[in-house]
Scaffold this motif. Structure first.
Motif, PDB file in Angstrom:
ATOM      1  N   ASP A  29       0.865  17.667   1.496  1.00 40.34           N
ATOM      2  CA  ASP A  29       0.359  17.478   2.843  1.00 40.34           C
ATOM      3  C   ASP A  29      -1.050  18.039   2.954  1.00 40.34           C
ATOM      4  O   ASP A  29      -1.429  18.593   3.970  1.00 40.34           O
ATOM      5  N   LYS A  30      -1.809  17.918   1.883  1.00 43.92           N
ATOM      6  CA  LYS A  30      -3.141  18.530   1.843  1.00 43.92           C
ATOM      7  C   LYS A  30      -4.160  17.661   2.588  1.00 43.92           C
ATOM      8  O   LYS A  30      -4.062  16.445   2.603  1.00 43.92           O
ATOM      9  N   ILE A  31      -5.135  18.334   3.189  1.00 44.82           N
ATOM     10  CA  ILE A  31      -6.123  17.605   3.968  1.00 44.82           C
ATOM     11  C   ILE A  31      -7.530  17.730   3.369  1.00 44.82           C
ATOM     12  O   ILE A  31      -7.837  18.681   2.661  1.00 44.82           O
ATOM     13  N   GLY A  52      -4.610  27.157   0.420  1.00 46.93           N
ATOM     14  CA  GLY A  52      -4.617  27.751   1.764  1.00 46.93           C
ATOM     15  C   GLY A  52      -5.971  27.910   2.415  1.00 46.93           C
ATOM     16  O   GLY A  52      -6.081  28.482   3.497  1.00 46.93           O
ATOM     17  N   VAL A  53      -7.017  27.419   1.746  1.00 43.96           N
ATOM     18  CA  VAL A  53      -8.350  27.430   2.370  1.00 43.96           C
ATOM     19  C   VAL A  53      -8.984  26.060   2.175  1.00 43.96           C
ATOM     20  O   VAL A  53      -8.452  25.211   1.461  1.00 43.96           O
ATOM     21  N   LEU A  54     -10.126  25.845   2.833  1.00 43.94           N
ATOM     22  CA  LEU A  54     -10.895  24.625   2.587  1.00 43.94           C
ATOM     23  C   LEU A  54     -12.010  24.967   1.604  1.00 43.94           C
ATOM     24  O   LEU A  54     -12.969  25.664   1.955  1.00 43.94           O
ATOM     25  N   LYS A  55     -11.864  24.514   0.376  1.00 42.90           N
ATOM     26  CA  LYS A  55     -12.961  24.626  -0.597  1.00 42.90           C
ATOM     27  C   LYS A  55     -14.067  23.723  -0.066  1.00 42.90           C
ATOM     28  O   LYS A  55     -13.792  22.597   0.390  1.00 42.90           O
ATOM     29  N   LYS A 105     -11.586  12.429   8.215  1.00 40.75           N
ATOM     30  CA  LYS A 105     -10.581  13.451   7.964  1.00 40.75           C
ATOM     31  C   LYS A 105      -9.299  12.740   7.588  1.00 40.75           C
ATOM     32  O   LYS A 105      -9.024  11.651   8.094  1.00 40.75           O
ATOM     33  N   GLY A 106      -8.527  13.330   6.705  1.00 39.85           N
ATOM     34  CA  GLY A 106      -7.264  12.706   6.344  1.00 39.85           C
ATOM     35  C   GLY A 106      -6.556  13.504   5.274  1.00 39.85           C
ATOM     36  O   GLY A 106      -6.938  14.640   4.982  1.00 39.85           O
ATOM     37  N   LYS A 107      -5.535  12.888   4.715  1.00 36.04           N
ATOM     38  CA  LYS A 107      -4.809  13.550   3.638  1.00 36.04           C
ATOM     39  C   LYS A 107      -5.459  13.209   2.310  1.00 36.04           C
ATOM     40  O   LYS A 107      -6.208  12.235   2.208  1.00 36.04           O
ATOM     41  N   TYR A 123      -7.302   9.738   1.373  1.00 41.64           N
ATOM     42  CA  TYR A 123      -6.655   8.761   2.256  1.00 41.64           C
ATOM     43  C   TYR A 123      -7.236   8.906   3.658  1.00 41.64           C
ATOM     44  O   TYR A 123      -6.530   9.224   4.612  1.00 41.64           O
ATOM     45  N   GLY A 124      -8.539   8.711   3.762  1.00 40.69           N
ATOM     46  CA  GLY A 124      -9.181   8.815   5.068  1.00 40.69           C
ATOM     47  C   GLY A 124      -9.305   7.435   5.701  1.00 40.69           C
ATOM     48  O   GLY A 124      -8.924   6.429   5.116  1.00 40.69           O
TER      49      GLY A 124
END
Ligand code: MN
Length: 147
Positions: A29-31, A52-55, A105-107, A123-124
């Motif tokens: 379920d990564k965004i 757990g963070v946005l690289k 934005k998307g998965k 998958y935006g």
């Protein structure tokens, strides 16, 4: 993972950006998010949820939808997951002052991850398909779409 650098750069009493904390990522379920950032220089911030963070990478020319069109992506500090929803004005005088707008934005799905490269599928709504990020020198990476 830590958000120390992210939090040190910002005064949360002045900027509307989220202070954030390291999140728990749900499996499968990564965004990802691409944010148009009109700062002193226009660039696009490309962010992938990892551990757990946005690289995060700043992409001066933006992410290309054309296969094999390499774009320079300069790695920046990790951002909190909730930053993926952030749009707004960072006040003048503050770090990253300017306007942030979500471009897409998307998965996404990670296919292969090493210390120096990531291969993944976006998958935006606007950006989709297989992309590669690879580190060629220090904080400098290339981002491109695969054929
Ligand atoms: Mn930026």
């Amino acid at each position: 993972m830590t958000l120390k650098k992210y939090q040190e750069k910002r005064k949360f009493s002045k900027t509307p950006e989220p202070k954030g904390e390291v999140g728990k990522s749900g499996v499968g379920d990564k965004i990802f998010v691409i944010q148009k950032h009109q700062a002193s220089h226009l660039h696009y911030d490309f962010r992938l949820e990892i551990d757990g963070v946005l690289k995060s990478w700043a992409v001066p020319k933006g992410v290309s939808k054309k296969a094999n069109e390499k774009r320079l992506a300069v790695m920046t500090e990790d951002h909190p997951l909730e930053y993926a929803n952030f749009e707004g004005e960072i006040p003048e005088g503050e770090y990253g002052a300017g306007t942030v707008e979500i471009a897409d934005k998307g998965k996404y799905e990670m296919i292969e991850a090493t210390e120096k490269s990531f291969k993944f599928i976006l998958y935006g709504k606007k950006f989709s398909g297989e992309y590669v990020l690879f580190n060629f020198k220090d904080k400098n990476w290339f981002l491109f779409k695969m054929k």
